[in-house]
Design an enzyme around this catalytic site. Structure first.
Site, PDB file in Angstrom:
ATOM      1  N   GLU A   1     -90.643 -27.387-116.060  1.00  0.00           N
ATOM      2  CA  GLU A   1     -90.485 -27.060-117.124  1.00  0.00           C
ATOM      3  C   GLU A   1     -89.157 -27.606-118.022  1.00  0.00           C
ATOM      4  O   GLU A   1     -88.173 -28.050-117.256  1.00  0.00           O
ATOM      5  CB  GLU A   1     -90.332 -25.673-117.493  1.00  0.00           C
ATOM      6  CG  GLU A   1     -90.247 -25.140-118.580  1.00  0.00           C
ATOM      7  CD  GLU A   1     -90.142 -23.442-118.964  1.00  0.00           C
ATOM      8  OE1 GLU A   1     -90.616 -23.062-119.995  1.00  0.00           O
ATOM      9  OE2 GLU A   1     -89.599 -22.777-117.941  1.00  0.00           O
TER      10      GLU A   1
ATOM     11  N   LYS B   1     -97.525 -23.572-123.628  1.00  0.00           N
ATOM     12  CA  LYS B   1     -97.202 -22.261-122.778  1.00  0.00           C
ATOM     13  C   LYS B   1     -97.801 -21.251-123.599  1.00  0.00           C
ATOM     14  O   LYS B   1     -97.549 -20.915-124.727  1.00  0.00           O
ATOM     15  CB  LYS B   1     -95.634 -22.243-122.690  1.00  0.00           C
ATOM     16  CG  LYS B   1     -95.065 -20.924-121.924  1.00  0.00           C
ATOM     17  CD  LYS B   1     -93.727 -21.167-121.508  1.00  0.00           C
ATOM     18  CE  LYS B   1     -93.029 -20.025-120.967  1.00  0.00           C
ATOM     19  NZ  LYS B   1     -91.641 -19.981-120.847  1.00  0.00           N
TER      20      LYS B   1
ATOM     21  N   CYS C   1     -94.064 -21.628-116.246  1.00  0.00           N
ATOM     22  CA  CYS C   1     -92.973 -20.735-116.017  1.00  0.00           C
ATOM     23  C   CYS C   1     -93.595 -19.212-116.120  1.00  0.00           C
ATOM     24  O   CYS C   1     -94.184 -18.874-115.312  1.00  0.00           O
ATOM     25  CB  CYS C   1     -91.849 -20.907-116.993  1.00  0.00           C
ATOM     26  SG  CYS C   1     -90.217 -20.340-116.437  1.00  0.00           S
TER      27      CYS C   1
END
Length: 279
Positions: free
Chosen positions: A44, A116, A157
């Site tokens: 990330e 994301k 994440c």
């Protein structure tokens, strides 16, 4: 489906400018190709880590003009290697950014894009609230992409803490779950490996979790410990928590089928209702 995948996983200490991170990826690609790798997986914020919003705005642009993504496409084509870009911030169109990932094939073509979904809005004791949604807009769809080594699922994440996303990917026969991350030290110490191994075990899939590590230009400190985990939950590599680096891992894609045949929980799941009893 090709049975064997040679993977290079990268651990980075990303800078607050694209240029330094592109230089790292150039080195990583050269190393991966020299080792005969099919794929390079990045963490990330591989393209840029910069919490100074005003400074970031002077650099962040739309995907088509992003220098980091363009560099990854060029390197993939020049060297004939797949690159999972981890993520980099791009403009969203509403004044915020998107935490954006690409999967680039060996011809330099972006065959999948992912934003994301779950944003890191948490409240850790003794620390300021993170408020990621004040800077980033959320993505709206999961992504599974077909490759010569099977279908791969994309995440970033904090998505790690939402197991239904990875179950949806497994039900679409994903063989690898990418979870590029920049975990904080407190949450990394407490939860990182446990959650990653759980996602691998419960879905019978490989987990590839490239991570940020160490002290960054913008003042952040990240946990590191980039991991590759097999479908049985075994950690195949751990890059540690102190410095950037690279590791090469060979994945036997047939192990996904064997693991799912031995523990067929994807087939054994049943529909049910929950009865809530008050007393």
């Amino acid at each position: 489906m090709q049975q064997n995948l040679r993977l290079c996983i990268a651990q980075m200490t990303s800078t607050n400018r694209h240029a330094g991170n592109i230089a790292f990826v150039e080195h990583a690609v050269q190393h991966a190709v020299a080792q005969g790798c099919d794929l390079l997986a990045l963490p990330e914020a591989a393209g840029m880590m910069n919490k100074d919003r005003d400074d970031a705005r002077t650099q962040i642009t739309v995907e088509a003009e992003d220098p980091f993504i363009s560099a990854c496409k060029r390197l993939a084509a020049e060297h004939g290697i797949w690159i999972q870009t981890g993520s980099t911030p791009v403009a969203s169109g509403d004044g915020r950014f998107l935490n954006h990932a690409n999967l680039i094939n060996a011809q330099g073509i972006s065959v999948a894009q992912y934003d994301k979904i779950h944003l890191f809005d948490v409240f850790l004791e003794g620390r300021p609230a993170t408020g990621e949604s004040s800077r980033y807009a959320p993505g709206a769809e999961g992504v599974v992409v077909d490759t010569p080594w099977g279908s791969w699922g994309m995440s970033i994440c904090y998505d790690l803490r939402f197991p239904h996303l990875f179950r949806d990917y497994a039900l679409r026969d994903a063989t690898i779950m990418f979870i590029p991350s920049a975990f904080t030290v407190p949450t990394g110490d407490a939860h990182w490996e446990t959650l990653l191994r759980a996602r691998a075990i419960e879905n019978g899939a490989y987990v590839v979790a490239a991570a940020q590590v160490g002290n960054h230009d913008d003042g952040r400190i990240t946990w590191g410990h980039s991991l590759v985990i097999d479908p049985w939950g075994k950690v195949l590599t751990d890059l540690g928590g102190t410095e950037a680096g690279l590791a090469v891992v060979d994945l036997d894609m047939e192990m996904v089928r064997r693991s799912r045949d031995q523990i067929p929980n994807l087939r054994n799941a049943r529909d049910y209702t929950v009865r809530h009893i008050t007393t």
